[in-house]
Design a protein around this motif. Structure first.
Motif, PDB file in Angstrom:
ATOM      1  N   SER A  78      37.852  72.835  -8.366  1.00  0.00           N
ATOM      2  CA  SER A  78      38.875  72.250  -9.361  1.00  0.00           C
ATOM      3  C   SER A  78      38.344  72.196 -10.737  1.00  0.00           C
ATOM      4  N   ALA A  79      39.385  72.582 -11.756  1.00  0.00           N
ATOM      5  CA  ALA A  79      39.168  72.777 -12.813  1.00  0.00           C
ATOM      6  C   ALA A  79      38.672  71.303 -13.425  1.00  0.00           C
ATOM      7  N   ASP A  80      38.882  70.060 -13.011  1.00  0.00           N
ATOM      8  CA  ASP A  80      38.707  69.070 -13.415  1.00  0.00           C
ATOM      9  C   ASP A  80      37.353  68.561 -12.420  1.00  0.00           C
ATOM     10  N   ALA A  81      36.621  69.220 -12.011  1.00  0.00           N
ATOM     11  CA  ALA A  81      35.558  68.685 -11.366  1.00  0.00           C
ATOM     12  C   ALA A  81      34.230  68.256 -12.295  1.00  0.00           C
ATOM     13  N   ARG A  82      33.701  67.264 -11.545  1.00  0.00           N
ATOM     14  CA  ARG A  82      32.886  66.480 -12.752  1.00  0.00           C
ATOM     15  C   ARG A  82      31.324  66.769 -12.200  1.00  0.00           C
ATOM     16  N   SER A  83      31.166  67.457 -10.917  1.00  0.00           N
ATOM     17  CA  SER A  83      29.850  67.726 -10.470  1.00  0.00           C
ATOM     18  C   SER A  83      29.890  69.126  -9.905  1.00  0.00           C
ATOM     19  N   HIS A  84      28.884  69.666  -9.157  1.00  0.00           N
ATOM     20  CA  HIS A  84      28.726  71.044  -8.648  1.00  0.00           C
ATOM     21  C   HIS A  84      29.292  71.038  -7.431  1.00  0.00           C
ATOM     22  N   LEU A  85      30.042  72.101  -6.819  1.00  0.00           N
ATOM     23  CA  LEU A  85      30.199  72.422  -5.310  1.00  0.00           C
ATOM     24  C   LEU A  85      28.998  73.367  -5.008  1.00  0.00           C
ATOM     25  N   TRP A  86      28.489  73.034  -3.926  1.00  0.00           N
ATOM     26  CA  TRP A  86      27.347  73.782  -3.663  1.00  0.00           C
ATOM     27  C   TRP A  86      27.690  74.610  -2.100  1.00  0.00           C
ATOM     28  N   LEU A  87      27.904  75.874  -2.268  1.00  0.00           N
ATOM     29  CA  LEU A  87      28.225  76.446  -1.069  1.00  0.00           C
ATOM     30  C   LEU A  87      27.339  77.182  -0.242  1.00  0.00           C
ATOM     31  N   TYR A  88      27.140  76.984   1.128  1.00  0.00           N
ATOM     32  CA  TYR A  88      26.023  77.457   1.835  1.00  0.00           C
ATOM     33  C   TYR A  88      26.526  78.770   2.727  1.00  0.00           C
ATOM     34  N   ARG A  89      27.685  78.528   3.218  1.00  0.00           N
ATOM     35  CA  ARG A  89      27.960  79.722   4.290  1.00  0.00           C
ATOM     36  C   ARG A  89      29.592  79.683   4.549  1.00  0.00           C
ATOM     37  N   VAL A  90      30.269  80.848   4.827  1.00  0.00           N
ATOM     38  CA  VAL A  90      31.538  80.983   5.324  1.00  0.00           C
ATOM     39  C   VAL A  90      31.481  81.858   6.370  1.00  0.00           C
ATOM     40  N   LEU A  91      32.339  81.275   7.538  1.00  0.00           N
ATOM     41  CA  LEU A  91      32.549  82.015   8.648  1.00  0.00           C
ATOM     42  C   LEU A  91      33.838  82.157   8.942  1.00  0.00           C
ATOM     43  N   ALA A  92      34.357  83.218   9.637  1.00  0.00           N
ATOM     44  CA  ALA A  92      35.716  83.438  10.014  1.00  0.00           C
ATOM     45  C   ALA A  92      35.744  84.188  11.142  1.00  0.00           C
ATOM     46  N   GLU A  93      36.606  83.923  12.187  1.00  0.00           N
ATOM     47  CA  GLU A  93      36.703  84.669  13.398  1.00  0.00           C
ATOM     48  C   GLU A  93      38.014  84.348  14.160  1.00  0.00           C
ATOM     49  N   PRO A  94      38.456  85.234  14.891  1.00  0.00           N
ATOM     50  CA  PRO A  94      39.748  85.061  15.871  1.00  0.00           C
ATOM     51  C   PRO A  94      39.433  83.838  16.622  1.00  0.00           C
ATOM     52  N   VAL A  95      40.726  83.018  16.703  1.00  0.00           N
ATOM     53  CA  VAL A  95      40.446  81.738  17.490  1.00  0.00           C
ATOM     54  C   VAL A  95      39.985  81.731  18.881  1.00  0.00           C
ATOM     55  N   TRP A  96      40.268  82.896  19.742  1.00  0.00           N
ATOM     56  CA  TRP A  96      39.693  83.103  21.003  1.00  0.00           C
ATOM     57  C   TRP A  96      38.282  83.805  20.827  1.00  0.00           C
ATOM     58  N   ASP A  97      37.749  84.198  19.906  1.00  0.00           N
ATOM     59  CA  ASP A  97      36.284  84.646  19.836  1.00  0.00           C
ATOM     60  C   ASP A  97      35.552  83.500  19.267  1.00  0.00           C
ATOM     61  N   ARG A  98      35.329  82.319  20.198  1.00  0.00           N
ATOM     62  CA  ARG A  98      34.807  81.041  19.568  1.00  0.00           C
ATOM     63  C   ARG A  98      33.186  81.241  19.394  1.00  0.00           C
ATOM     64  N   ASP A  99      32.977  80.918  18.170  1.00  0.00           N
ATOM     65  CA  ASP A  99      31.477  81.271  17.474  1.00  0.00           C
ATOM     66  C   ASP A  99      31.299  82.545  17.281  1.00  0.00           C
ATOM     67  N   GLY A 100      32.063  83.277  17.447  1.00  0.00           N
ATOM     68  CA  GLY A 100      31.662  84.843  17.084  1.00  0.00           C
ATOM     69  C   GLY A 100      30.942  85.148  15.907  1.00  0.00           C
ATOM     70  N   ALA A 101      31.448  84.441  14.957  1.00  0.00           N
ATOM     71  CA  ALA A 101      31.070  84.641  13.516  1.00  0.00           C
ATOM     72  C   ALA A 101      29.532  84.042  13.437  1.00  0.00           C
ATOM     73  N   GLU A 102      29.275  83.053  14.111  1.00  0.00           N
ATOM     74  CA  GLU A 102      28.094  82.185  14.036  1.00  0.00           C
ATOM     75  C   GLU A 102      26.994  83.374  14.690  1.00  0.00           C
ATOM     76  N   ARG A 103      27.332  83.827  15.860  1.00  0.00           N
ATOM     77  CA  ARG A 103      26.650  84.710  16.492  1.00  0.00           C
ATOM     78  C   ARG A 103      26.220  85.816  15.910  1.00  0.00           C
ATOM     79  N   ALA A 104      27.278  86.505  15.127  1.00  0.00           N
ATOM     80  CA  ALA A 104      26.833  87.390  14.135  1.00  0.00           C
ATOM     81  C   ALA A 104      26.071  87.188  13.283  1.00  0.00           C
ATOM     82  N   TRP A 105      26.069  86.048  12.575  1.00  0.00           N
ATOM     83  CA  TRP A 105      25.209  85.671  11.507  1.00  0.00           C
ATOM     84  C   TRP A 105      23.788  85.293  12.015  1.00  0.00           C
TER      85      TRP A 105
END
Length: 368
Positions: free
Chosen positions: A122-149
């Motif tokens: 947000s433009a009015d954020a007053r502290s930092h947002l720390w981003l560690y990880r983003v995963l995305a996978e088709p709903v039926w490939d459960r945990d597929g992105a985590e396995r690939a990571w």
């Protein structure tokens, strides 16, 4: 669709099926720190056939504190410029990273094209947002992105840590021998916890941060004195790299279940922790929650112990030391959905019966 991952724990993000770009954000030790109004854009390909039903997106993030109080950095998320989340407040108080999960309807995705996932502080954020990880996978490939990571993490599995210990009641830390380790039990995941003991009686037990940049635990020296123990990652590279062969052991393994032993995949352990006497016991849990504990023979030529794969029961575990070129491929250990030992034995019995019947018929025909 191939699973998507972006790992911000290194200065150059690790990615799978993704291209990432940022504005007003910078790397900070083990995460990406977003200023107010910062954006992170993840581009990923969707195949021509598209995605069935929906896409699952998992985000690991934290909002830094405002002194002793929770921070304020609401998050907006869009897919192909269409908002799916607005002004989302990440909970947790800023002490620990949080993971939250979102569903992206398939109709928001463009088949056969590059799609975008945009995260905006947000433009009015007053502290930092720390981003560690983003995963995305088709709903039926459960945990597929985590396995690939996790599998990608194993490409740089030789870890070196600077270590320090502190006696009970002491104010200052004292440096100790560096640790260098690699552990591959065939599960395709880095360690989450490691315990060891050597024949002098010295031992240690540590837990690793998810991003592997630190560990913390306790250790005991050969005289029985206990200390706090901490480690900081100083180097990470592909194994074997420049690792010392003398500190590496490779075993052919077997798993015990169903009343008999079954051939398993190789186990390779490189563990150099500054101890002069051989290892007596080593135990670990990996980032997939698979675990094992082994007791080694005095000369290190074999081990006996147990192992447990995630969502399975514990089994026996034994191994014989081999040279790397002697390793055997895995494995007849039961995989999810495979037949139980009793059904395997029944199948073998039916096969033997069929063979006997064929032989009998053949003998009868030859007499005609």
């Amino acid at each position: 669709m191939q699973p998507v991952f972006v790992d911000f724990s290194t200065a150059v993000p690790r990615t799978g099926n993704a291209v990432v770009s940022t504005e007003r954000a910078g790397f900070a030790r083990d995460h990406l720190a977003l200023d107010a109004g910062a954006t992170v854009t993840v581009e990923f390909d969707v195949p021509v056939e598209g995605v069935t039903d929906e896409l699952t997106v998992k985000i690991r993030a934290l909002v830094s504190k405002l002194g002793p109080r929770p921070g304020f950095a609401p998050l907006d998320i869009a897919v192909n410029s269409k908002a799916i989340v607005g002004d989302y407040r990440i909970p947790g108080g800023g002490d620990l990273p949080q993971e939250f999960v979102l569903a992206v309807p398939a109709e928001l995705l463009v088949p056969g094209a590059t799609n975008t996932l945009t995260l905006r502080s947000s433009a009015d954020a007053r502290s930092h947002l720390w981003l560690y990880r983003v995963l995305a996978e088709p709903v039926w490939d459960r945990d597929g992105a985590e396995r690939a990571w996790l599998a990608d993490s194993m490409d740089r599995s030789l870890l070196t840590y600077r270590t320090d210990r502190r006696a009970p009641g002491a104010q200052s830390w004292e440096p100790t021998a560096p640790w260098r380790l690699h552990l591959d039990s065939g599960e395709g995941a880095m360690p989450a916890r490691l315990d060891w003991r050597v024949r002098s009686g010295a031992e240690a037990s540590v837990e690793f941060a998810l991003e592997l940049h630190t560990f913390y635990g306790h250790t005991r020296d050969a005289d029985g004195r206990w200390y706090e123990l901490r480690g900081t990652l100083t180097d990470r590279r592909a194994f074997p790299g420049d690792s010392d062969p003398a500190a590496t052991r490779t075993f052919s393994t077997q798993a015990g279940w169903g009343g008999r032993w079954h051939r398993g995949g190789p186990l390779t352990i490189h563990l150099a922790v500054g101890e002069a006497t051989p290892f007596d016991r080593i135990a670990w849990t990996d980032q997939r929650a698979c675990s094992a504990s082994i007791g080694l023979a005095e000369d290190g030529s074999s081990f006996l112990g147990w192992s447990q794969r995630v969502n399975e029961g514990p089994v026996g575990y034994r191994g014989e030391a081999v040279e790397p070129e002697e390793q055997q491929p895995p494995t007849d250990r039961q995989q999810p959905g495979s037949l139980s030992p009793e059904w395997e034995q029944l199948g073998q019995a039916l096969t033997d019966l069929a063979d006997a019947a064929v032989k009998s018929v053949g003998s009868f025909l030859r007499k005609l």
